[in-house]
Motif scaffolding. Structure first.
Motif, PDB file in Angstrom:
ATOM      1  N   GLN A 159       0.789  -1.146  -0.028  1.00  0.00           N
ATOM      2  CA  GLN A 159      -0.046  -0.033  -0.013  1.00  0.00           C
ATOM      3  C   GLN A 159       0.796   1.133   0.172  1.00  0.00           C
ATOM      4  OE1 GLN A 159      -2.737  -0.830   3.197  1.00  0.00           O
ATOM      5  NE2 GLN A 159      -4.397  -0.794   1.688  1.00  0.00           N
ATOM      6  N   TRP A 160       0.984   1.813  -1.187  1.00  0.00           N
ATOM      7  CA  TRP A 160       2.054   2.932  -1.468  1.00  0.00           C
ATOM      8  C   TRP A 160       1.194   4.171  -0.910  1.00  0.00           C
ATOM      9  CZ3 TRP A 160       7.033   2.497  -2.057  1.00  0.00           C
ATOM     10  CH2 TRP A 160       7.260   1.151  -2.939  1.00  0.00           C
ATOM     11  N   PHE A 161       1.918   5.239  -0.418  1.00  0.00           N
ATOM     12  CA  PHE A 161       1.391   6.557   0.021  1.00  0.00           C
ATOM     13  C   PHE A 161       2.520   7.492  -0.323  1.00  0.00           C
ATOM     14  CE2 PHE A 161       3.377   5.110   3.781  1.00  0.00           C
ATOM     15  CZ  PHE A 161       4.140   5.924   4.284  1.00  0.00           C
ATOM     16  N   THR A 162       1.902   8.684  -0.716  1.00  0.00           N
ATOM     17  CA  THR A 162       2.825   9.902  -1.029  1.00  0.00           C
ATOM     18  C   THR A 162       2.974  10.581   0.128  1.00  0.00           C
ATOM     19  OG1 THR A 162       1.534   9.930  -3.217  1.00  0.00           O
ATOM     20  CG2 THR A 162       2.931  11.922  -2.537  1.00  0.00           C
ATOM     21  N   SER A 163       4.569  10.777   0.439  1.00  0.00           N
ATOM     22  CA  SER A 163       5.095  11.481   1.138  1.00  0.00           C
ATOM     23  C   SER A 163       4.289  12.862   1.438  1.00  0.00           C
ATOM     24  CB  SER A 163       6.657  11.770   1.127  1.00  0.00           C
ATOM     25  OG  SER A 163       7.020  12.666   1.950  1.00  0.00           O
ATOM     26  N   SER A 164       4.057  13.421   2.714  1.00  0.00           N
ATOM     27  CA  SER A 164       3.570  14.471   2.990  1.00  0.00           C
ATOM     28  C   SER A 164       4.485  15.876   2.548  1.00  0.00           C
ATOM     29  CB  SER A 164       2.927  14.565   4.431  1.00  0.00           C
ATOM     30  OG  SER A 164       4.102  14.389   5.493  1.00  0.00           O
ATOM     31  N   TYR A 165       5.875  15.552   2.375  1.00  0.00           N
ATOM     32  CA  TYR A 165       6.628  16.384   2.252  1.00  0.00           C
ATOM     33  C   TYR A 165       7.003  16.490   0.486  1.00  0.00           C
ATOM     34  CZ  TYR A 165       7.887  16.631   7.028  1.00  0.00           C
ATOM     35  OH  TYR A 165       7.821  16.966   8.334  1.00  0.00           O
ATOM     36  N   SER A 166       6.354  15.651  -0.019  1.00  0.00           N
ATOM     37  CA  SER A 166       6.562  15.808  -1.605  1.00  0.00           C
ATOM     38  C   SER A 166       5.682  17.138  -2.249  1.00  0.00           C
ATOM     39  CB  SER A 166       5.633  14.811  -2.264  1.00  0.00           C
ATOM     40  OG  SER A 166       6.504  13.627  -1.979  1.00  0.00           O
ATOM     41  N   GLY A 167       6.110  18.068  -3.172  1.00  0.00           N
ATOM     42  CA  GLY A 167       5.743  18.891  -3.801  1.00  0.00           C
ATOM     43  C   GLY A 167       4.301  18.851  -4.316  1.00  0.00           C
ATOM     44  N   GLY A 168       3.537  19.767  -4.438  1.00  0.00           N
ATOM     45  CA  GLY A 168       2.069  19.624  -4.841  1.00  0.00           C
ATOM     46  C   GLY A 168       2.014  19.738  -6.456  1.00  0.00           C
ATOM     47  N   SER A 169       3.130  19.988  -7.095  1.00  0.00           N
ATOM     48  CA  SER A 169       3.260  20.145  -8.533  1.00  0.00           C
ATOM     49  C   SER A 169       3.321  18.793  -9.351  1.00  0.00           C
ATOM     50  CB  SER A 169       4.275  20.968  -9.046  1.00  0.00           C
ATOM     51  OG  SER A 169       5.524  20.307  -8.635  1.00  0.00           O
ATOM     52  N   GLY A 170       3.404  17.778  -8.459  1.00  0.00           N
ATOM     53  CA  GLY A 170       3.406  16.536  -9.173  1.00  0.00           C
ATOM     54  C   GLY A 170       4.670  16.106  -9.867  1.00  0.00           C
ATOM     55  N   THR A 171       5.671  16.875  -9.663  1.00  0.00           N
ATOM     56  CA  THR A 171       6.943  16.456 -10.220  1.00  0.00           C
ATOM     57  C   THR A 171       8.037  16.333  -9.422  1.00  0.00           C
ATOM     58  OG1 THR A 171       7.913  19.006  -9.950  1.00  0.00           O
ATOM     59  CG2 THR A 171       6.856  18.653 -11.986  1.00  0.00           C
ATOM     60  N   GLU A 172       7.853  16.007  -7.963  1.00  0.00           N
ATOM     61  CA  GLU A 172       8.904  15.572  -7.240  1.00  0.00           C
ATOM     62  C   GLU A 172       8.208  14.640  -6.132  1.00  0.00           C
ATOM     63  OE1 GLU A 172       7.713  19.789  -6.012  1.00  0.00           O
ATOM     64  OE2 GLU A 172       8.951  19.562  -7.455  1.00  0.00           O
ATOM     65  N   CYS A 173       7.378  13.970  -6.512  1.00  0.00           N
ATOM     66  CA  CYS A 173       6.695  12.916  -5.431  1.00  0.00           C
ATOM     67  C   CYS A 173       7.644  11.845  -5.204  1.00  0.00           C
ATOM     68  CB  CYS A 173       5.358  12.283  -5.934  1.00  0.00           C
ATOM     69  SG  CYS A 173       4.212  13.933  -6.112  1.00  0.00           S
ATOM     70  N   VAL A 174       7.460  11.571  -3.853  1.00  0.00           N
ATOM     71  CA  VAL A 174       8.073  10.154  -3.301  1.00  0.00           C
ATOM     72  C   VAL A 174       6.825   9.607  -2.446  1.00  0.00           C
ATOM     73  CG1 VAL A 174       9.655   9.424  -1.367  1.00  0.00           C
ATOM     74  CG2 VAL A 174      10.348  11.298  -2.777  1.00  0.00           C
ATOM     75  N   GLN A 175       7.117   8.159  -2.914  1.00  0.00           N
ATOM     76  CA  GLN A 175       6.093   7.305  -2.179  1.00  0.00           C
ATOM     77  C   GLN A 175       6.786   6.193  -1.454  1.00  0.00           C
ATOM     78  OE1 GLN A 175       4.005   5.622  -5.914  1.00  0.00           O
ATOM     79  NE2 GLN A 175       2.486   6.869  -5.377  1.00  0.00           N
ATOM     80  N   CYS A 176       6.175   5.909  -0.242  1.00  0.00           N
ATOM     81  CA  CYS A 176       6.653   5.019   0.703  1.00  0.00           C
ATOM     82  C   CYS A 176       5.484   3.911   0.721  1.00  0.00           C
ATOM     83  CB  CYS A 176       6.633   5.648   1.824  1.00  0.00           C
ATOM     84  SG  CYS A 176       7.993   6.971   2.005  1.00  0.00           S
ATOM     85  N   ALA A 177       5.841   2.826   1.331  1.00  0.00           N
ATOM     86  CA  ALA A 177       5.238   1.515   1.623  1.00  0.00           C
ATOM     87  C   ALA A 177       5.640   0.919   3.145  1.00  0.00           C
ATOM     88  CB  ALA A 177       5.007   0.724   0.689  1.00  0.00           C
ATOM     89  N   ARG A 178       4.964   0.747   3.995  1.00  0.00           N
ATOM     90  CA  ARG A 178       5.524  -0.126   5.282  1.00  0.00           C
ATOM     91  C   ARG A 178       5.300  -1.705   4.798  1.00  0.00           C
ATOM     92  NH1 ARG A 178       1.682   3.902   6.877  1.00  0.00           N
ATOM     93  NH2 ARG A 178       2.719   5.392   8.473  1.00  0.00           N
ATOM     94  N   THR A 179       6.573  -2.158   5.451  1.00  0.00           N
ATOM     95  CA  THR A 179       6.519  -3.703   5.447  1.00  0.00           C
ATOM     96  C   THR A 179       7.083  -4.147   6.700  1.00  0.00           C
ATOM     97  OG1 THR A 179       8.900  -3.624   5.003  1.00  0.00           O
ATOM     98  CG2 THR A 179       7.457  -3.476   3.076  1.00  0.00           C
ATOM     99  N   ASP A 180       7.066  -5.501   6.910  1.00  0.00           N
ATOM    100  CA  ASP A 180       7.283  -6.199   8.296  1.00  0.00           C
ATOM    101  C   ASP A 180       8.649  -5.539   8.494  1.00  0.00           C
ATOM    102  OD1 ASP A 180       4.887  -7.107   8.951  1.00  0.00           O
ATOM    103  OD2 ASP A 180       5.326  -9.090   8.229  1.00  0.00           O
ATOM    104  N   PRO A 181       9.799  -5.741   7.676  1.00  0.00           N
ATOM    105  CA  PRO A 181      11.050  -5.321   7.868  1.00  0.00           C
ATOM    106  C   PRO A 181      11.594  -3.852   8.260  1.00  0.00           C
ATOM    107  CG  PRO A 181      11.070  -6.313   5.948  1.00  0.00           C
ATOM    108  CD  PRO A 181       9.781  -6.399   6.416  1.00  0.00           C
ATOM    109  N   GLY A 182      10.673  -2.968   7.375  1.00  0.00           N
ATOM    110  CA  GLY A 182      11.139  -1.777   7.485  1.00  0.00           C
ATOM    111  C   GLY A 182      10.006  -0.828   6.428  1.00  0.00           C
ATOM    112  N   ILE A 183      10.795   0.067   5.686  1.00  0.00           N
ATOM    113  CA  ILE A 183       9.998   0.840   4.794  1.00  0.00           C
ATOM    114  C   ILE A 183      10.554   0.817   3.404  1.00  0.00           C
ATOM    115  CG2 ILE A 183       9.423   3.347   4.215  1.00  0.00           C
ATOM    116  CD1 ILE A 183       8.044   2.477   6.860  1.00  0.00           C
TER     117      ILE A 183
END
Length: 63
Positions: A8-32
């Motif tokens: 379940q990927w989610f976009t970082s709250s620190y990513s810019g709103g222009s859609g050009t610099e988005c980072v996505q994260c997903a939680r797993t058992d061993p980490g991120i």
């Protein structure tokens, strides 16, 4: 044998709103997992939970 559920990927709250610099994260058992949202089939960084927590702690702003 059943396949594991997709992450379940989610976009970082620190990513810019222009859609050009988005980072996505997903939680797993061993980490991120971290990936570039513009290249979802590209490389994925796997970060151990303690290293991720150390990273988050380093970002905290102290008054």
């Amino acid at each position: 044998m059943t396949a594991p559920p997709p992450y379940q990927w989610f976009t970082s709250s620190y990513s810019g709103g222009s859609g050009t610099e988005c980072v996505q994260c997903a939680r797993t058992d061993p980490g991120i997992l971290v990936r570039d949202s513009k290249c979802t089939g590209g490389p994925v960084l796997s970060i151990p939970m303690q290293a991720w927590q150390d990273f988050i702690d380093a970002l905290q702003v102290t008054p």
